[in-house]
Enzyme design. Structure first.
Site, PDB file in Angstrom:
ATOM      1  N   HIS A  82       0.851  -1.188   0.000  1.00  0.00           N
ATOM      2  CA  HIS A  82       0.000   0.000   0.000  1.00  0.00           C
ATOM      3  C   HIS A  82       0.887   1.238   0.000  1.00  0.00           C
ATOM      4  O   HIS A  82       1.916   1.274   0.661  1.00  0.00           O
ATOM      5  CB  HIS A  82      -0.936   0.023   1.210  1.00  0.00           C
ATOM      6  N   ASP A 161     -14.346   2.750   5.700  1.00  0.00           N
ATOM      7  CA  ASP A 161     -13.308   3.480   4.965  1.00  0.00           C
ATOM      8  C   ASP A 161     -13.894   4.092   3.690  1.00  0.00           C
ATOM      9  O   ASP A 161     -13.541   5.210   3.321  1.00  0.00           O
ATOM     10  CB  ASP A 161     -12.131   2.550   4.626  1.00  0.00           C
ATOM     11  N   ARG A 168     -13.182  12.627   3.378  1.00  0.00           N
ATOM     12  CA  ARG A 168     -11.843  13.223   3.590  1.00  0.00           C
ATOM     13  C   ARG A 168     -11.330  13.847   2.298  1.00  0.00           C
ATOM     14  O   ARG A 168     -10.702  14.908   2.314  1.00  0.00           O
ATOM     15  CB  ARG A 168     -10.849  12.154   4.072  1.00  0.00           C
TER      16      ARG A 168
END
Ligand code: URA
Length: 429
Positions: A82, A161, A168
């Site tokens: 990631h 998420d 976000r």
């Protein structure tokens, strides 16, 4: 509990209890909490941070929000990579099939563009018919069958998420350690991993602008991985210039395919190989990094990695012909020439990311449309010599007006000096 009370507590710098965090996340998923309240809590976390206990609770609650994969029955090493986000970062498209060509299970859950950084899922969706939203059972079957895949968060997989990430992206609340840690680690935990290669980007095109900040984030991420029995290796890599030559959406898929054919840009290949090598050593498949790198290059040369990539595209309903189409780059081009001769001193990489958002490679508001064939080709890296009249970069897209705005946004992005300049180290540590 009352959402406003939890928001006020965090706003005032008071530690939230695991129960409060869990209640909030649970109600985010069941849509009992309004987006404005979620935004307010995110902004309070952005300003006040979170304690270790709060961050760990947030990760746990986010993991609990969806289903968790378990590939133990396959009897193979399960791993993933990631990145913390950058410009031109197409490593996932090289790394996933490359690792899979060694029998490593790679069940990647990725995200869309975040602020000025590009999104793996948006790039994959530029491939005609490519399905990034697979349900839990169908992704399980894909992994059982071919060993790798890349999907997005969904209402079943990391739903917390999915929601927090999209808010976000639009509210200036991304560069917050607990929010980044919980976002990344909740996805990785849901994958049921044994090992994880983290690529923490450092520089003016990353969320962490310097090595000190990047290391603090890396340490936090590793701590969470350790506590959950995931073997995490961390690479700090340069993001003070775009990765590769192309940044955007479909053009990045094309460049990744070039890497899988062995003809891609050196930096993308080198970083992909390095991150994969960490996993091959962690898994015990290779004794050391140098042996791993030799094996990895071999699986590019013999076509095994590209074959896996194509297998993955087909498994996710993508149109292979579309990847190899000659029409993957928008027709309108703006070529920007250098007004002087000298050496590239710096590249304002974040500005390139925002210019890409302007031409449709990312979103300013939820309703924005993405333009898959838009992007930028940068012809120079820091330290390169450039001559007056050379093309510094090329913007391509559909909307000429937006291309002109992007060009304006990129004024003074490439700083040229008459003194020789050192090249940037790709892998910082
Ligand atoms: N990648 C993620 O998945 N989440 C972040 O917050 C940043 C990068």
């Amino acid at each position: 509990m009352i959402p406003a009370e939890i928001i006020e507590k965090k706003r005032d710098g008071i530690e939230l209890t695991p129960k409060e965090i869990d209640w909030f996340i649970h109600n985010v998923i069941s849509e009992e909490i309004d987006d404005c309240q979620i935004s307010a809590l995110l902004m309070s976390i952005y300003f006040n941070g979170m304690t270790n206990i709060e961050t760990k609770s947030l990760v746990n609650s986010m993991v609990k929000s969806g289903k968790r994969f378990n590939f133990k029955h396959l009897g193979k090493y399960v791993a993933d990579k990631h990145s913390t986000g950058g410009i031109g970062d197409k490593i996932s498209f090289v790394l996933t099939p490359l690792l899979s060509s060694f029998g490593i299970i790679v069940p990647m859950i990725a995200g869309r563009g975040l602020a000025f950084t590009g999104g793996t899922i948006d790039k994959l969706e530029s491939i005609k018919n490519f399905q990034t939203q697979k349900n839990f059972d169908s992704f399980n079957n894909q992994i059982d069958l071919i060993g790798c895949g890349i999907i997005s968060q969904s209402s079943e997989i990391c739903p917390a998420d999915k929601k927090l990430y999209s808010i976000r992206d639009l509210t200036g609340t991304i560069p917050s350690f607990p929010l980044i840690c919980s976002s990344i680690m909740s996805k990785k935990l849901a994958e049921g991993l044994d090992g994880l290669a983290l690529d923490v980007k450092v520089g003016n095109g990353a969320f962490m602008k310097n090595l000190r900040e990047a290391k603090s984030l890396g340490i936090e991420l590793k701590k969470i991985g350790d506590s959950l029995d995931i073997d995490v290796s961390i690479t700090y890599s340069n993001m003070s210039e775009p990765l590769g030559k192309y940044a955007g959406l479909k053009c990045e898929i094309t460049e990744a395919v070039d890497c899988l054919k062995g003809t891609g840009p050196d930096d993308v290949t080198q970083l992909s190989i390095d991150l994969c090598a960490n996993i091959l050593v962690q898994s015990g498949i290779s004794a050391n990094k140098s042996e791993a790198k030799t094996s990895l290059l071999k699986n590019i040369e013999n076509g095994k990695a590209l074959e896996k990539f194509e297998e993955m595209v087909v498994a996710q309903n993508g149109d292979l012909n579309d990847i190899y189409s000659k029409n993957n780059f928008a027709r309108n081009h703006l070529k920007i020439k250098s007004k002087e001769t000298g050496y590239i001193k710096s590249i304002n990489t974040e500005k390139i990311g925002w210019a890409l958002v302007e031409i449709g490679c990312g979103k300013k508001v939820i309703s924005d449309t993405l333009y898959y064939s838009a992007g930028i080709k940068t012809n120079y890296k820091v330290g390169d010599k450039i001559y007056k009249g050379d093309i510094v970069y090329e913007l391509f897209g559909f909307n000429e007006r937006k291309l002109k705005i992007a060009k304006k946004m990129l004024t003074k992005t490439f700083v040229i000096s008459d003194q020789e300049q050192e090249q940037k180290k790709l892998i910082i540590e």
